[in-house]
Design an enzyme around this catalytic site. Structure first.
Site, mmCIF file in Angstrom:
data_model
loop_
_atom_site.group_PDB
_atom_site.id
_atom_site.type_symbol
_atom_site.label_atom_id
_atom_site.label_comp_id
_atom_site.label_asym_id
_atom_site.label_seq_id
_atom_site.Cartn_x
_atom_site.Cartn_y
_atom_site.Cartn_z
ATOM 1 N N GLN A 38 47.582 -23.784 -20.427
ATOM 2 C CA GLN A 38 46.657 -24.766 -19.845
ATOM 3 C C GLN A 38 45.269 -24.644 -20.467
ATOM 4 O OE1 GLN A 38 46.841 -27.418 -17.927
ATOM 5 N NE2 GLN A 38 44.633 -27.684 -17.816
ATOM 6 N N GLU A 39 44.822 -23.424 -20.671
ATOM 7 C CA GLU A 39 43.470 -23.202 -21.170
ATOM 8 C C GLU A 39 43.317 -23.574 -22.646
ATOM 9 O OE1 GLU A 39 41.144 -23.050 -19.259
ATOM 10 O OE2 GLU A 39 40.882 -21.187 -18.186
ATOM 11 N N SER A 40 44.274 -23.197 -23.472
ATOM 12 C CA SER A 40 44.064 -23.330 -24.928
ATOM 13 C C SER A 40 45.271 -23.850 -25.703
ATOM 14 C CB SER A 40 43.696 -21.965 -25.504
ATOM 15 O OG SER A 40 44.840 -21.109 -25.459
#
Length: 186
Positions: A38-40
């Site tokens: 989700q983040e990267s």
């Protein structure tokens, strides 16, 4: 489809780091991997316009707190992110049961523990259960509303973004739970 492709092409290179992070944090490695995606999108070199960096998109302050020397090192980023989530989960009141405890900690991972506490206060004001993610997610978007956030300690937050973050992580984790085995006990 992009996520499934990355599960095949990128996850095998990172899986041992996520599993190590589970051993360190006690959080299922597939949840940690879902946060990283989700983040990267599992990009170790990711950088946001606000200065968060690395696979787990850690701020400089969070990296320092978690003893991460190089946010762009995938192993360090994953371990730092897992330790941070574990710290946040441990900060959530002991009476909150799993999986709500982890989902609330994820919202704090995204926007800070203070905003989580504000959202829980709004949840109580709505006469809902502040220990339940399902109820807290109904209150979080109200942190954008001036009439609401002006009465709270930590003020304005893009609460709808925290909700979307948690829901995306939950969905990615669910896919990983179906496709990837839990860690083997040695």
């Amino acid at each position: 489809e992009a996520f499934l492709e990355k599960i095949r092409s990128v996850l095998p290179k990172l899986k041992s780091y996520f599993q190590e992070a589970e051993r360190v944090s006690g959080i299922d490695w597939r949840v940690i991997a879902a946060i990283g995606y989700q983040e990267s999108h599992w990009d170790a070199n990711a950088t946001s316009p606000t200065g968060v960096r690395g696979l787990m998109m850690l701020t400089e302050d969070t990296a320092d707190r978690m003893n991460v020397k190089n946010r762009l090192d995938p192993r360090e980023s994953i371990l730092g992110g897992a330790k941070y989530l574990g710290m946040l989960r441990d900060t959530v009141r002991a009476r909150v049961r799993e999986p709500d405890r982890t989902w609330l900690a994820l919202a704090a991972y995204n926007q800070g523990y203070g905003h989580l506490e504000d959202a829980r206060i709004v949840t109580q004001r709505l006469k809902l259960n502040a220990d339940s993610w399902i109820d807290v997610r109904k209150a979080y978007p109200k942190l954008r509303d001036p009439e609401t956030h002006e009465s709270l300690k930590h003020g304005f937050a893009r609460g709808d973004e925290a909700v979307q973050f948690v829901e995306n992580v939950r969905n990615y984790a669910d896919i990983l739970l179906r496709l990837e085995r839990p860690m083997e006990n040695d």
